[in-house]
Design an enzyme around this catalytic site. Structure first.
Site, PDB file in Angstrom:
ATOM      1  N   GLY A 188     101.142  46.534  41.307  1.00 14.25           N
ATOM      2  CA  GLY A 188     100.858  47.105  40.003  1.00 14.25           C
ATOM      3  C   GLY A 188      99.476  47.695  39.873  1.00 14.25           C
ATOM      4  CB  SER A 189      97.337  47.728  36.881  1.00 15.94           C
ATOM      5  OG  SER A 189      96.132  48.337  36.458  1.00 15.94           O
TER       6      SER A 189
END
Length: 583
Positions: A66-67
């Site tokens: 993810g981020s």
């Protein structure tokens, strides 16, 4: 395993000492949107470890996903003494490792980072608690001992300019940036740095005081960017947050954070879709970008070359103009290692793209996929944006290939090691999972990543000047240049006549109340990325819907859970994680 464990059982990427209970995560986790920086609790409702408290624990997981902002969350936890006692991975990991490097390098807060062999990782996973030293991990009253080797410290091949920066001849800030770059490059296995032409800074999001502390410390050291550097969406509408009623205790530091980066030479672009700005990167161009969707789009769709750089490393790249030459900078780091075949029905509309990205990421969480079955599709840039963003929430990979669509699919699609098939039933199950919730809708969220002018126009055209349903809000988040274009061609005025609000500078993953309406509890979005992160970030029910569902909810206040028309008729299946198996 016993005390005679081999030396290659583990590597101390960042050595240190720690002790605590073991928390084992069976799948990767994004700390941004997945862990509350105030409490160190897992808030990702889709993750098997939802609700786990990580402070003081030895956290084991295959890798992160993810981020890129996970590094900022880890630094926030470190500076508030709520960090995991140690991080143990089963393979390469960059984002949290970089957060730990910055915590140690700049703030004297050491979080050991360990990389274990699969055998050692499996053995430690059965223990309840452990003690970590620079030389070993011990558990089960000493019956389990995993010997740790030091990470390779061989000198890198540095240019004369690199050495001047590392020696402090270009200033303290450049020296600090180069120290962090070299530490990261070594753990990535890079033997040298590479020139990049531009950077994109993601660390300007205000996840908490740590992001501001880092930026202002770098500014105090005299940091200035040396290459053109754009900035990600920030956490407030910079010009309007006071008028919008944002509390000063949040708005002021969020604005200060943005201002610090601007003073250091970054461009106040404030967008999570920098590829949509004028003069996007060219095919083959070496760049230093952060922000997961931006990295994946740049590599996959544009054919530019960048690793998925964590927050803070992005700014070090901007300050030095150099990046570790690893991963997606090389052809070998861009090759597909898994094929993901999509059984896509004819007539699929734009709602297919975020769903495909989301499920392809689940099917390929740690490697670059070649997505097949979409050869006849002709996706728009906005549809590819939606796919890349959703893929980035569930995969750690820096890019993907789509056969017949993306520019390197033919040359680097390669010979994947295996194939996963995502059937119509898998697509339906995935949709039901993200679409579940009450029919009534309080808020329609458009623009994660930032909406383009075309997307703003589509909303205006479908609403046709009709008023929103009573009690329903519609907010479009977008970049400044898109908002200005919408104002110039009348789209913004048409949207406002219906009651739609356009908000610049911030994105749904950083929006806060009261910009996010106080009364909103049920949100409908056409973004796979926000459907995943939104529940943990907002505390609300966030449902994925088609664009048509979003318009229906805006006008009526209701959009019942249902399959999109192109999926109607798929066999009824329960809505767990993707059920696709190796075939």
């Amino acid at each position: 395993m016993n005390t005679a464990a081999r030396q290659d059982d583990g590597i101390a990427i960042l050595p240190g000492s720690a002790a605590g209970p073991i928390i084992v995560m069976t799948e990767p986790l994004s700390f941004w949107g997945g862990v509350d920086p105030a409490t160190s609790t897992v808030i990702d409702i889709h993750h098997p470890s939802h609700g786990a408290a990580l402070a003081g624990a030895i956290v084991m997981m295959p890798t992160s996903r993810g981020s890129c902002s996970g590094s900022g969350v880890l630094l926030e936890l470190a500076l508030s003494n709520k960090n995991p006692a140690a991080l143990v991975f089963a393979g390469p990991e960059d984002t949290l490792t970089l957060g730990a490097i910055v915590a140690a390098e700049m703030f004297g807060r050491r979080i050991p980072v360990i990389r274990l062999s699969r055998e050692a990782f499996a053995a430690l996973s059965s223990a309840k608690e452990a003690t970590v030293t620079p030389e070993a991990i011990r558990a089960e009253d000493g019956h389990l001992s995993i010997q740790l080797s030091a990470a390779a410290r061989d000198d890198m091949r540095l240019s004369a300019a690199d050495r001047r920066m590392l020696d402090g001849n270009e200033g303290i800030a450049a020296q600090q940036a180069m120290r962090i770059l070299c530490a990261m490059a070594r753990q990535q296995g890079a033997s040298e740095l590479v020139d990049v032409t531009r950077a994109h800074v993601d660390g300007c999001i205000y996840a908490g005081p740590a992001n501001l502390v880092f930026a202002e410390k770098m500014e105090a050291l005299g940091a200035r960017v040396r290459i053109p550097t754009t900035m990600n969406a920030i956490s407030v509408d910079h010009a309007n947050w006071r008028r919008q009623g944002v509390a000063p205790e949040f708005g002021e530091p969020a604005a200060r954070l943005a201002d610090a980066y601007v003073r250091m030479g970054c461009r106040a672009s404030f967008t999570c879709a920098p590829y949509a700005l004028p003069d996007p990167p060219e095919f083959g161009e070496m760049i230093g970008w952060s922000e997961s969707n931006a990295v994946i789009f740049a590599n996959s769709v544009l054919g530019a070359r960048t690793a998925k750089h964590p927050d803070f490393l992005d700014f070090c790249i901007a300050v030095t103009g150099r990046a570790p030459r690893a991963g997606a900078f090389f052809d070998e780091g861009r090759r597909a290692r898994r094929a993901v075949r999509i059984e896509l029905s004819e007539g699929a509309d734009s709602s297919a793209w975020p769903l495909i990205g989301y499920l392809a990421g689940l099917a390929s969480p740690d490697r670059i996929p070649l997505i097949k079955g979409l050869e006849k599709a002709q996706p728009t840039q906005d549809e590819l944006k939606a796919l890349c963003a959703a893929f980035g929430t569930t995969s750690a990979a820096a890019m993907l290939h789509i056969a017949g669509v993306t520019p390197e699919a033919g040359s680097l699609g390669g010979s994947p090691e295996d194939v996963i098939v995502i059937t119509r039933e898998d697509l339906a199950a995935g949709w039901r999972k993200l679409n579940a919730g009450p029919s009534e809708v309080d808020l329609v969220a458009i623009g994660s990543p930032h909406a383009s002018l075309d997307e703003c126009r589509a909303v205006a055209e479908q609403l046709g000047g009709r008023p929103l349903a009573t009690g329903v809000s519609v907010i479009i988040t977008t970049a400044r240049n898109a908002a200005e274009a919408a104002q110039a061609d009348g789209t913004a005025q048409q949207l406002r006549r219906s009651g739609v609000e356009i908000v610049s500078d911030l994105c749904w993953c950083s929006i806060t109340r009261p910009v996010f309406p106080e009364t909103a509890k049920i949100i409908l979005t056409d973004s796979g990325k926000y459907a995943h992160y939104g529940p943990g970030l907002s505390g609300c029910t966030v449902r994925l819907g088609t664009f048509g569902d979003c318009i229906e909810a805006a006008l009526t206040g209701s959009a019942p859970p249902r399959l999109p028309g192109w999926l109607a008729g798929a066999a009824s299946t329960p809505p767990p994680e993707c059920t696709a198996a190796l075939r």
